[in-house]
Design a protein around this motif. Structure first.
Motif, PDB file in Angstrom:
ATOM      1  N   TYR A  50       0.836  -1.213   0.000  1.00 53.80           N
ATOM      2  CA  TYR A  50       0.000   0.000   0.000  1.00 53.80           C
ATOM      3  C   TYR A  50       0.868   1.258   0.000  1.00 53.80           C
ATOM      4  O   TYR A  50       0.573   2.225  -0.704  1.00 53.80           O
ATOM      5  N   VAL A  51       1.917   1.231   0.810  1.00 49.41           N
ATOM      6  CA  VAL A  51       2.810   2.399   0.854  1.00 49.41           C
ATOM      7  C   VAL A  51       3.358   2.664  -0.547  1.00 49.41           C
ATOM      8  O   VAL A  51       3.346   3.798  -1.042  1.00 49.41           O
ATOM      9  N   GLU A  52       3.799   1.597  -1.204  1.00 50.99           N
ATOM     10  CA  GLU A  52       4.379   1.745  -2.550  1.00 50.99           C
ATOM     11  C   GLU A  52       3.347   2.306  -3.528  1.00 50.99           C
ATOM     12  O   GLU A  52       3.651   3.195  -4.329  1.00 50.99           O
ATOM     13  N   ASP A  53       2.131   1.795  -3.459  1.00 51.94           N
ATOM     14  CA  ASP A  53       1.114   2.229  -4.416  1.00 51.94           C
ATOM     15  C   ASP A  53       0.738   3.699  -4.207  1.00 51.94           C
ATOM     16  O   ASP A  53       0.600   4.444  -5.178  1.00 51.94           O
ATOM     17  N   VAL A  54       0.575   4.112  -2.955  1.00 55.58           N
ATOM     18  CA  VAL A  54       0.203   5.513  -2.691  1.00 55.58           C
ATOM     19  C   VAL A  54       1.335   6.442  -3.143  1.00 55.58           C
ATOM     20  O   VAL A  54       1.088   7.493  -3.739  1.00 55.58           O
ATOM     21  N   MET A  55       2.571   6.024  -2.881  1.00 54.91           N
ATOM     22  CA  MET A  55       3.708   6.845  -3.306  1.00 54.91           C
ATOM     23  C   MET A  55       3.720   6.997  -4.834  1.00 54.91           C
ATOM     24  O   MET A  55       3.863   8.099  -5.362  1.00 54.91           O
ATOM     25  N   GLU A  56       3.532   5.880  -5.523  1.00 50.65           N
ATOM     26  CA  GLU A  56       3.615   5.918  -6.990  1.00 50.65           C
ATOM     27  C   GLU A  56       2.392   6.565  -7.626  1.00 50.65           C
ATOM     28  O   GLU A  56       2.507   7.431  -8.484  1.00 50.65           O
ATOM     29  N   ARG A  57       1.215   6.111  -7.189  1.00 48.16           N
ATOM     30  CA  ARG A  57      -0.011   6.533  -7.869  1.00 48.16           C
ATOM     31  C   ARG A  57      -0.403   7.955  -7.516  1.00 48.16           C
ATOM     32  O   ARG A  57      -0.924   8.690  -8.351  1.00 48.16           O
ATOM     33  N   LYS A  58      -0.184   8.325  -6.245  1.00 42.49           N
ATOM     34  CA  LYS A  58      -0.658   9.625  -5.773  1.00 42.49           C
ATOM     35  C   LYS A  58       0.470  10.638  -5.594  1.00 42.49           C
ATOM     36  O   LYS A  58       0.211  11.800  -5.292  1.00 42.49           O
ATOM     37  N   GLY A  59       1.702  10.164  -5.711  1.00 40.66           N
ATOM     38  CA  GLY A  59       2.830  11.085  -5.560  1.00 40.66           C
ATOM     39  C   GLY A  59       2.952  11.651  -4.152  1.00 40.66           C
ATOM     40  O   GLY A  59       3.504  12.730  -3.957  1.00 40.66           O
ATOM     41  N   LEU A  60       2.441  10.924  -3.149  1.00 40.63           N
ATOM     42  CA  LEU A  60       2.553  11.418  -1.778  1.00 40.63           C
ATOM     43  C   LEU A  60       3.826  10.873  -1.133  1.00 40.63           C
ATOM     44  O   LEU A  60       4.255   9.751  -1.432  1.00 40.63           O
ATOM     45  N   HIS A  61       4.396  11.655  -0.238  1.00 40.25           N
ATOM     46  CA  HIS A  61       5.548  11.195   0.541  1.00 40.25           C
ATOM     47  C   HIS A  61       5.017  10.391   1.740  1.00 40.25           C
ATOM     48  O   HIS A  61       3.976  10.752   2.294  1.00 40.25           O
ATOM     49  N   PRO A  62       5.714   9.318   2.128  1.00 36.63           N
ATOM     50  CA  PRO A  62       5.222   8.507   3.253  1.00 36.63           C
ATOM     51  C   PRO A  62       4.851   9.333   4.487  1.00 36.63           C
ATOM     52  O   PRO A  62       3.878   9.020   5.171  1.00 36.63           O
ATOM     53  N   ASP A  63       5.610  10.391   4.743  1.00 35.89           N
ATOM     54  CA  ASP A  63       5.318  11.180   5.943  1.00 35.89           C
ATOM     55  C   ASP A  63       3.970  11.882   5.875  1.00 35.89           C
ATOM     56  O   ASP A  63       3.428  12.293   6.904  1.00 35.89           O
ATOM     57  N   GLU A  64       3.413  11.990   4.673  1.00 39.42           N
ATOM     58  CA  GLU A  64       2.100  12.620   4.551  1.00 39.42           C
ATOM     59  C   GLU A  64       0.971  11.659   4.923  1.00 39.42           C
ATOM     60  O   GLU A  64      -0.079  12.092   5.365  1.00 39.42           O
ATOM     61  N   PHE A  65       1.193  10.348   4.713  1.00 37.22           N
ATOM     62  CA  PHE A  65       0.077   9.421   4.944  1.00 37.22           C
ATOM     63  C   PHE A  65       0.384   8.262   5.880  1.00 37.22           C
ATOM     64  O   PHE A  65      -0.522   7.695   6.485  1.00 37.22           O
ATOM     65  N   ALA A  66       1.647   7.886   6.014  1.00 36.49           N
ATOM     66  CA  ALA A  66       1.974   6.690   6.801  1.00 36.49           C
ATOM     67  C   ALA A  66       1.577   6.780   8.273  1.00 36.49           C
ATOM     68  O   ALA A  66       1.225   5.763   8.875  1.00 36.49           O
ATOM     69  N   PRO A  67       1.601   7.973   8.895  1.00 36.60           N
ATOM     70  CA  PRO A  67       1.170   8.020  10.303  1.00 36.60           C
ATOM     71  C   PRO A  67      -0.275   7.555  10.498  1.00 36.60           C
ATOM     72  O   PRO A  67      -0.663   7.206  11.615  1.00 36.60           O
ATOM     73  N   ARG A  68      -1.049   7.548   9.436  1.00 36.72           N
ATOM     74  CA  ARG A  68      -2.447   7.132   9.553  1.00 36.72           C
ATOM     75  C   ARG A  68      -2.697   5.714   9.054  1.00 36.72           C
ATOM     76  O   ARG A  68      -3.844   5.313   8.857  1.00 36.72           O
ATOM     77  N   LEU A  69      -1.628   4.968   8.837  1.00 35.88           N
ATOM     78  CA  LEU A  69      -1.812   3.546   8.540  1.00 35.88           C
ATOM     79  C   LEU A  69      -1.841   2.824   9.884  1.00 35.88           C
ATOM     80  O   LEU A  69      -1.023   3.095  10.761  1.00 35.88           O
ATOM     81  N   SER A  70      -2.793   1.918  10.037  1.00 35.23           N
ATOM     82  CA  SER A  70      -2.837   1.164  11.282  1.00 35.23           C
ATOM     83  C   SER A  70      -2.840  -0.321  10.952  1.00 35.23           C
ATOM     84  O   SER A  70      -2.989  -0.706   9.784  1.00 35.23           O
ATOM     85  N   PHE A  71      -2.664  -1.133  11.961  1.00 36.04           N
ATOM     86  CA  PHE A  71      -2.577  -2.581  11.760  1.00 36.04           C
ATOM     87  C   PHE A  71      -3.567  -3.306  12.659  1.00 36.04           C
ATOM     88  O   PHE A  71      -4.137  -2.723  13.582  1.00 36.04           O
ATOM     89  N   PHE A  72      -3.744  -4.577  12.360  1.00 40.35           N
ATOM     90  CA  PHE A  72      -4.725  -5.387  13.087  1.00 40.35           C
ATOM     91  C   PHE A  72      -4.201  -6.812  13.162  1.00 40.35           C
ATOM     92  O   PHE A  72      -4.037  -7.464  12.136  1.00 40.35           O
ATOM     93  N   PHE A  73      -3.918  -7.265  14.383  1.00 37.86           N
ATOM     94  CA  PHE A  73      -3.376  -8.614  14.548  1.00 37.86           C
ATOM     95  C   PHE A  73      -4.319  -9.533  15.314  1.00 37.86           C
ATOM     96  O   PHE A  73      -5.227  -9.094  15.996  1.00 37.86           O
ATOM     97  N   ASN A  74      -4.026 -10.807  15.162  1.00 37.55           N
ATOM     98  CA  ASN A  74      -4.728 -11.866  15.858  1.00 37.55           C
ATOM     99  C   ASN A  74      -3.943 -12.183  17.120  1.00 37.55           C
ATOM    100  O   ASN A  74      -2.717 -12.122  17.104  1.00 37.55           O
ATOM    101  N   SER A  75      -4.627 -12.491  18.191  1.00 34.63           N
ATOM    102  CA  SER A  75      -3.913 -13.010  19.357  1.00 34.63           C
ATOM    103  C   SER A  75      -4.407 -14.423  19.616  1.00 34.63           C
ATOM    104  O   SER A  75      -5.502 -14.640  20.127  1.00 34.63           O
ATOM    105  N   HIS A  76      -3.583 -15.354  19.202  1.00 35.36           N
ATOM    106  CA  HIS A  76      -3.941 -16.777  19.273  1.00 35.36           C
ATOM    107  C   HIS A  76      -3.588 -17.304  20.664  1.00 35.36           C
ATOM    108  O   HIS A  76      -3.242 -16.545  21.556  1.00 35.36           O
ATOM    109  N   ILE A  77      -3.644 -18.594  20.829  1.00 36.52           N
ATOM    110  CA  ILE A  77      -3.569 -19.183  22.163  1.00 36.52           C
ATOM    111  C   ILE A  77      -2.141 -19.377  22.683  1.00 36.52           C
ATOM    112  O   ILE A  77      -1.942 -19.539  23.876  1.00 36.52           O
ATOM    113  N   ASP A  78      -1.147 -19.326  21.808  1.00 33.48           N
ATOM    114  CA  ASP A  78       0.221 -19.549  22.273  1.00 33.48           C
ATOM    115  C   ASP A  78       0.768 -18.234  22.842  1.00 33.48           C
ATOM    116  O   ASP A  78       1.189 -17.345  22.109  1.00 33.48           O
TER     117      ASP A  78
END
Lengths: 136, 560
Positions: free
Chosen positions: B266-294
């Motif tokens: 996604y970072v690569e696509d936004v940089m290429e397609r929209k010409g944005l610098h990561p610092d303009e949009f990356a702070p608003r990328l978030s993640f979502f993980f699973n917490s399994h039993i181990d």
């Protein structure tokens, strides 16, 4: 009889994409020596029935985890019957509350396998209850 | 050097003595198993010592919370500054039913909202579509038009409460509805906060809620990132998700690697397609993980994730802003770890999984309810799940100090190993030409399918214990109350949809949809015309049909 390989269609009716169970079962059936057709996610009952007839299967295994099983499973059974293929055994699994099972059985789903059922149990049920439909 | 040479020498000679002792005991009594491994089949040693982390460099690998590489957390005060957000994923039936559940949860101390939509909404179909047969309101809330959405957020102050929406192919449409509702509440777009999941790569890989082909899907995602960057600065424009990858049967390392590589795509696509610098949009990328039993594997995965992302953003993409290096993430306990048998045991599993996520430093958390193997959760089951988090946060003391397990020989070694293995995957995907190419070749899909099958075989053989399923089985079936979604939901939703279609200005709808079509064809950003279209009461499906018409549809290749 015994020398004809059983053919099974594994299908995901409706819009649910939770296919972990369906794909594991497809592999387990294949490893058990059945011929397996897996039609992928997001199939309508009509598409599933068409595939079942075209592929000439003996059994259709339906997997649904979205809660739409009461509408979708019986529809597959009914469409098969309309096509004169009610000798194809229909079974189901997924997130299916116990209270819905009598209704599904009544509507022609022959067995429901709930989460946690060993693969072996499902395979042996199929071996016991499904036979090839070649003498039509 | 993390340890002085004499400490390591001493450790080494003591270890040799201890190993003799161990050998003698094993010869006499053996051990419980030949090989001990995590739930992901990662082999675990008998003991970890300073020797296992002799290469650890304190500043490079650990540092301090709120400092690069953020292994110990992105906030310098951890949970002492602010606890994680209690964010229960919920939605069922009509918008009114869900709004009531939301208000109940807020009354009970929930601190953020999270929306579960039903399958037609998730797939870009209205309730009256033949494809929606039997699905309405079943596994989430049914939303067809802006009027539904207004009911959904009724009496929810959108400038105060943040809302997460688990929506992917139609993310632009649901977000447009949220933006329109905020405007109607008199809240400007720079005041609203929340998250749209909006992560299509993991859909092709694992979750299978897809609509458009991969390339077009990514284009729409970059549109939303661009729109958020310019107009909705407090919105997390993507929640890059490992959760579903794990639920589909991946190992912890696969979840880690594929999720981060998706994020990189996604970072690569936004940089290429929209010409944005990561610092303009990356702070608003978030993640979502699973917490399994181990327990340890999960918290180490999360620590490794923060470290990898920080390095990737700084070194690979040249981000200079610290916030671009932050990996902020939501966690959900593992649905796939729960059992239909003896469902009350699920409360215990969820509590332990939640504790692991907290040890891993999650920013927000959803805890599964005990009955979710059977149905959507009842009020009572949800309340227990929410209380589970509150007990961990406010009774156990685990939130009093930051990253309390850091420095454990085992925890640091496992964190390192998981990072190394994730890099191997990332490099392999790089060599395939990136994540889009890997997905088109079915690579991550088949890796996960193999892992899922192996796991299942381990459960079958009893090698992997599932209490109540293949060990400690009881004859008596233990039942829990079941939430049933009434068939009347579908009828009332259909009736409302028909009324809206009757009363709205069809010409205005057609004009608005034409604007969306033009934007799609010209490659313009779809968000502005999308917001106008939902305000004109175009339905979700009408907008998605335009997308499908212009971009085509993706069909499941049915790999197994």
């Amino acid at each position: 009889m015994a020398d004809k390989t059983l053919r099974i269609l594994v299908a995901k009716p409706g819009l649910d994409g939770h296919d972990r169970g369906a794909r594991i079962l497809a592999r387990a059936f294949r490893d058990a020596g059945f011929e397996v057709v897996y039609t992928g996610c997001h199939q309508t009952p009509e598409q599933i029935v068409n595939a079942a007839l075209q592929e000439d299967v003996d059994c259709v295994g339906l997997s649904c985890l979205s809660g739409a099983h009461k509408a979708l499973f019986p529809k597959v059974v009914d469409l098969l019957r309309e096509q004169g293929a009610d000798d194809i055994v229909v079974v189901g699994g997924g997130i299916i509350p116990k209270q819905d099972m009598p209704y599904l059985r009544e509507r022609g789903v022959q067995e429901i396998f709930t989460p946690g059922t060993p693969l072996e149990d499902i395979i042996s049920w199929v071996k016991t209850n499904v036979s090839p439909r070649d003498e039509l | 050097m993390y340890f002085a040479k004499e400490v390591l020498d001493q450790c080494s000679s003591l270890r040799v003595q201890w190993e003799d002792q161990v050998r003698r005991l094993i010869n006499r009594k053996g051990e419980r198993k030949e090989v001990f491994s995590t739930v992901s089949d990662h082999e675990i040693k008998r003991l970890y010592t300073p020797e296992d982390i002799s290469e650890l460099d304190f500043e490079r690998d650990l540092g301090f919370p709120g400092q690069f590489p953020f292994t110990r957390g992105v906030q310098s005060t951890g949970y002492r500054g602010r606890l994680w957000t209690y964010r229960m994923f919920s939605g069922m039936g009509t918008a009114k039913d869900t709004n009531e559940r939301w208000h109940m949860l807020l009354r009970e101390g929930q601190t953020g909202l999270s929306t579960a939509f039903d399958f037609p909404t998730l797939m870009g179909y209205d309730t009256d579509s033949p494809k929606a047969l039997g699905e309405c309101g079943k596994c989430g809330v049914a939303i067809d038009t802006l009027e539904d959405f207004q009911i959904l957020v009724d009496r929810i102050p959108l400038d105060e409460v943040t809302t997460s929406m688990t929506i992917n192919p139609p993310a632009s449409v649901m977000w447009a509805m949220y933006c329109a509702c905020a405007e109607q509440q008199g809240v400007s777009l720079d005041k609203i906060g929340g998250t749209i999941q909006n992560d299509m790569l993991k859909e092709f890989i694992a979750q299978k809620t897809f609509m458009l082909p991969p390339e077009a899907s990514i284009k729409l995602i970059s549109d939303t990132v661009e729109f958020g960057t310019k107009h909705v600065p407090r919105w997390n424009t993507i929640s890059i998700s490992g959760y579903h990858i794990r639920e589909a049967g991946s190992t912890a390392v696969q979840e880690l690697a594929f999720t981060l590589r998706d994020g990189m795509a996604y970072v690569e696509d936004v940089m290429e397609r929209k010409g944005l610098h990561p610092d303009e949009f990356a702070p608003r990328l978030s993640f979502f993980f699973n917490s399994h039993i181990d327990f340890f594997e999960e918290l180490c995965k999360m620590r490794a994730a923060r470290r990898i992302w920080a390095k990737v953003m700084r070194d690979r993409y040249g981000a200079k802003n610290e916030r671009s290096w932050w990996m902020r993430f939501h966690t959900q306990t593992a649905g796939c770890s729960l059992t239909a048998q003896q469902p009350y045991n699920n409360v215990v599993r969820t509590a332990l999984e939640a504790l692991s996520a907290v040890m891993g430093g999650t920013q927000s958390l959803h805890t599964n309810s005990l009955d979710e193997v059977w149905c959507l959760p009842t009020d009572h089951a949800v309340q227990i799940a929410l209380r589970t988090q509150q007990i961990i946060a406010e009774e156990t003391g685990v939130a009093n100090t930051i990253d309390p397990l850091a420095g454990s020989y085992f925890v640091e070694k496992l964190t390192n190993e998981m990072e190394e293995q994730a890099w191997e995957y990332i490099e392999k995907i790089d060599s395939m030409g990136g994540m889009l190419a890997a997905v088109e070749q079915g690579y991550p899909q088949m890796e996960i399918a193999d892992a899922a099958y192996k796991y299942q075989q381990q459960v079958e053989s009893g090698e992997r214990v599932m209490v109540g399923v293949n060990k400690y089985v009881t004859e008596e079936a233990e039942e829990c109350p079941i939430l049933d979604i009434d068939e009347a939901v579908e009828q009332s939703q259909l009736q409302r949809l028909n009324e809206i279609k009757r009363k709205r200005d069809d010409k205005a709808v057609k004009r608005a949809l034409d604007e969306v079509r033009t934007a799609c064809k010209k490659g313009d950003n779809v968000m502005p015309p999308c917001i106008e279209a939902v305000k004109a009461l175009a339905t979700e499906q009408e907008i998605c049909d335009v997308y499908r018409e212009v971009y085509g549809e993706y069909q499941d290749p049915g790999l197994f």
